[in-house]
Design a protein around this motif. Sequence first.
Motif, PDB file in Angstrom:
ATOM      1  N   ASN A  37       0.815  -1.203   0.000  1.00  0.00           N
ATOM      2  CA  ASN A  37       0.000   0.000   0.000  1.00  0.00           C
ATOM      3  C   ASN A  37       0.857   1.266   0.000  1.00  0.00           C
ATOM      4  O   ASN A  37       0.330   2.371  -0.099  1.00  0.00           O
ATOM      5  CB  ASN A  37      -0.912   0.025   1.218  1.00  0.00           C
ATOM      6  N   GLY A  38       2.172   1.097   0.153  1.00  0.00           N
ATOM      7  CA  GLY A  38       3.060   2.244   0.223  1.00  0.00           C
ATOM      8  C   GLY A  38       3.297   2.745   1.619  1.00  0.00           C
ATOM      9  O   GLY A  38       4.030   3.723   1.820  1.00  0.00           O
ATOM     10  N   GLN A  39       2.712   2.088   2.626  1.00  0.00           N
ATOM     11  CA  GLN A  39       2.937   2.506   4.006  1.00  0.00           C
ATOM     12  C   GLN A  39       4.333   2.075   4.438  1.00  0.00           C
ATOM     13  O   GLN A  39       4.754   0.943   4.199  1.00  0.00           O
ATOM     14  CB  GLN A  39       1.907   1.894   4.956  1.00  0.00           C
ATOM     15  N   ILE A  40       5.027   2.983   5.088  1.00  0.00           N
ATOM     16  CA  ILE A  40       6.392   2.709   5.539  1.00  0.00           C
ATOM     17  C   ILE A  40       6.385   2.510   7.050  1.00  0.00           C
ATOM     18  O   ILE A  40       5.808   3.309   7.796  1.00  0.00           O
ATOM     19  CB  ILE A  40       7.328   3.849   5.131  1.00  0.00           C
ATOM     20  N   ASN A  41       7.019   1.437   7.485  1.00  0.00           N
ATOM     21  CA  ASN A  41       7.030   1.056   8.889  1.00  0.00           C
ATOM     22  C   ASN A  41       8.462   0.934   9.385  1.00  0.00           C
ATOM     23  O   ASN A  41       9.381   0.640   8.607  1.00  0.00           O
ATOM     24  CB  ASN A  41       6.317  -0.292   9.079  1.00  0.00           C
ATOM     25  N   CYS A  42       8.644   1.122  10.694  1.00  0.00           N
ATOM     26  CA  CYS A  42       9.988   1.043  11.257  1.00  0.00           C
ATOM     27  C   CYS A  42       9.925   0.544  12.695  1.00  0.00           C
ATOM     28  O   CYS A  42       9.328   1.190  13.553  1.00  0.00           O
ATOM     29  CB  CYS A  42      10.657   2.416  11.191  1.00  0.00           C
ATOM     30  N   LEU A  43      10.535  -0.608  12.947  1.00  0.00           N
ATOM     31  CA  LEU A  43      10.596  -1.209  14.276  1.00  0.00           C
ATOM     32  C   LEU A  43      12.045  -1.380  14.701  1.00  0.00           C
ATOM     33  O   LEU A  43      12.935  -1.490  13.858  1.00  0.00           O
ATOM     34  CB  LEU A  43       9.920  -2.585  14.282  1.00  0.00           C
ATOM     35  N   PRO A  44      12.303  -1.435  16.004  1.00  0.00           N
ATOM     36  CA  PRO A  44      13.645  -1.827  16.450  1.00  0.00           C
ATOM     37  C   PRO A  44      14.049  -3.140  15.791  1.00  0.00           C
ATOM     38  O   PRO A  44      13.215  -4.031  15.601  1.00  0.00           O
ATOM     39  CB  PRO A  44      13.480  -1.973  17.967  1.00  0.00           C
ATOM     40  N   ASN A  45      15.302  -3.267  15.466  1.00  0.00           N
ATOM     41  CA  ASN A  45      15.763  -4.393  14.648  1.00  0.00           C
ATOM     42  C   ASN A  45      16.013  -5.662  15.458  1.00  0.00           C
ATOM     43  O   ASN A  45      16.618  -6.603  14.943  1.00  0.00           O
ATOM     44  CB  ASN A  45      17.043  -4.001  13.899  1.00  0.00           C
ATOM     45  N   VAL A  46      15.554  -5.725  16.679  1.00  0.00           N
ATOM     46  CA  VAL A  46      15.821  -6.886  17.519  1.00  0.00           C
ATOM     47  C   VAL A  46      14.511  -7.576  17.897  1.00  0.00           C
ATOM     48  O   VAL A  46      13.594  -6.943  18.421  1.00  0.00           O
ATOM     49  CB  VAL A  46      16.617  -6.496  18.783  1.00  0.00           C
ATOM     50  N   CYS A  47      14.403  -8.854  17.589  1.00  0.00           N
ATOM     51  CA  CYS A  47      13.216  -9.609  17.974  1.00  0.00           C
ATOM     52  C   CYS A  47      13.182  -9.738  19.492  1.00  0.00           C
ATOM     53  O   CYS A  47      14.185 -10.151  20.106  1.00  0.00           O
ATOM     54  CB  CYS A  47      13.241 -10.999  17.327  1.00  0.00           C
ATOM     55  N   GLN A  98       8.711  -0.533  20.509  1.00  0.00           N
ATOM     56  CA  GLN A  98       8.253   0.828  20.259  1.00  0.00           C
ATOM     57  C   GLN A  98       8.618   1.228  18.836  1.00  0.00           C
ATOM     58  O   GLN A  98       9.810   1.351  18.516  1.00  0.00           O
ATOM     59  CB  GLN A  98       8.891   1.802  21.246  1.00  0.00           C
ATOM     60  N   PRO A  99       7.643   1.398  17.930  1.00  0.00           N
ATOM     61  CA  PRO A  99       7.987   1.813  16.560  1.00  0.00           C
ATOM     62  C   PRO A  99       8.716   3.155  16.564  1.00  0.00           C
ATOM     63  O   PRO A  99       8.456   4.023  17.409  1.00  0.00           O
ATOM     64  CB  PRO A  99       6.619   1.929  15.880  1.00  0.00           C
ATOM     65  N   LEU A 100       9.635   3.316  15.628  1.00  0.00           N
ATOM     66  CA  LEU A 100      10.324   4.594  15.478  1.00  0.00           C
ATOM     67  C   LEU A 100       9.407   5.557  14.745  1.00  0.00           C
ATOM     68  O   LEU A 100       8.876   5.234  13.674  1.00  0.00           O
ATOM     69  CB  LEU A 100      11.626   4.412  14.693  1.00  0.00           C
ATOM     70  N   GLU A 101       9.214   6.725  15.308  1.00  0.00           N
ATOM     71  CA  GLU A 101       8.347   7.723  14.673  1.00  0.00           C
ATOM     72  C   GLU A 101       9.014   8.270  13.422  1.00  0.00           C
ATOM     73  O   GLU A 101      10.177   8.692  13.441  1.00  0.00           O
ATOM     74  CB  GLU A 101       8.053   8.856  15.646  1.00  0.00           C
ATOM     75  N   SER A 111      13.371  11.198  10.341  1.00  0.00           N
ATOM     76  CA  SER A 111      13.116  10.833  11.731  1.00  0.00           C
ATOM     77  C   SER A 111      13.994  11.675  12.654  1.00  0.00           C
ATOM     78  O   SER A 111      15.125  12.041  12.292  1.00  0.00           O
ATOM     79  CB  SER A 111      13.395   9.351  11.976  1.00  0.00           C
ATOM     80  N   TYR A 112      13.453  11.949  13.842  1.00  0.00           N
ATOM     81  CA  TYR A 112      14.227  12.599  14.894  1.00  0.00           C
ATOM     82  C   TYR A 112      14.816  11.570  15.856  1.00  0.00           C
ATOM     83  O   TYR A 112      15.389  11.939  16.881  1.00  0.00           O
ATOM     84  CB  TYR A 112      13.348  13.583  15.666  1.00  0.00           C
ATOM     85  N   GLY A 113      14.675  10.303  15.536  1.00  0.00           N
ATOM     86  CA  GLY A 113      15.272   9.265  16.364  1.00  0.00           C
ATOM     87  C   GLY A 113      14.656   9.134  17.742  1.00  0.00           C
ATOM     88  O   GLY A 113      15.310   8.626  18.660  1.00  0.00           O
ATOM     89  N   GLY A 114      13.410   9.559  17.893  1.00  0.00           N
ATOM     90  CA  GLY A 114      12.744   9.446  19.184  1.00  0.00           C
ATOM     91  C   GLY A 114      12.976  10.627  20.109  1.00  0.00           C
ATOM     92  O   GLY A 114      12.462  10.642  21.234  1.00  0.00           O
TER      93      GLY A 114
END
Length: 327
Positions: A37-47, A98-101, A111-114
């Motif tokens: 859909n073109g939505q961009i997501n960003c999560l911490p890279n650690v399971c 916590q997703p990265l804003e 991003s402002y990195g939180g």
Amino acid sequence: MLQGAPWLLAHRSMLKPNQPMKVSLYGHDYALWQDKNGQINCLPNVCPHMGAMLSEGWCVSQTDGSSTIACPFHALEFDHTGCTTLPGSQKRTLPQMQPLELIIQNDFIWSYGGYEPKIPVPNVLNEISENYEFIGHIADTSVETDLLTMLLNMHDYNHQNGTHRPLFKIQEVQFKSFIDNGHHSHAFYDMPIAPTGLWEKLKQPDLMVLPPILKAHLENYFPSLVIFHGDVPMAKIAQVHLFIPESKTHTRTYVLMYGIPKNPVFNLFKKTALKMAKVVVEQDADILSKIYPNTPQKIKLNNEVGMDWVRRNFESFPEIAEPNLSK
């Protein structure tokens, strides 16, 4: 590392649908992905199960076009909020990460990195994208150097005829002026190119597109981007260099290239422009690996006003350093 500044994590063209991309900011790693859909997501890279890198996993498309990111270790799938469904019980968990804003502006992913924003996202890239044709991205590189050293190198105008001499055959740097408008500045200088014969041009065809004098106009937005405005016979170029503090010891850089064609051969020039930008980044990364950090500077050259601009803004951030106009 200038917390509170905006950083351009990626251009949308760098994200293939449903393919995770690892990005780092302020000492933290993230998995960035784009769904159908073109939505961009960003999560911490650690399971959160056993610490596997999510960027090494894969994306799973959902019926609505969204996607989850799957851990490569146990195939746990996390949605954009950081929730997963436990196998066997089929219970959906609360958010585990916590997703990265992100701030999405057209194709630009900021991003402002939180951290709390302290300076605004510059609008210049939106203006360039409206007036120029996007050529592509190139030279996405993590350099083993701190952010300050990286920026000092980029604003050291005297290094053009040293570091980049093999590529452009630059003989000298004729500095014209520097305009200091706080976090926004301009530098203007000319770089005469050494005469080359036909045989040398045949061996290095890139030299054929260079004018006798390279007229440089650098537009700078502290701290994250430098725009090289160039004008060659085939096109008007905006070459955008980006910088991201991955950690205290590593800085990421890459290039976005834009152009306004002047004649039909511009299409042939695109690959050459990208290739040259890649070599520029490689040469800068190479020289940064061959200097001793924190060496006291006992000699000061003329025209180090750009480096002074970087130091002043670093020391005063987020406040604007007192302008030093056109020196």
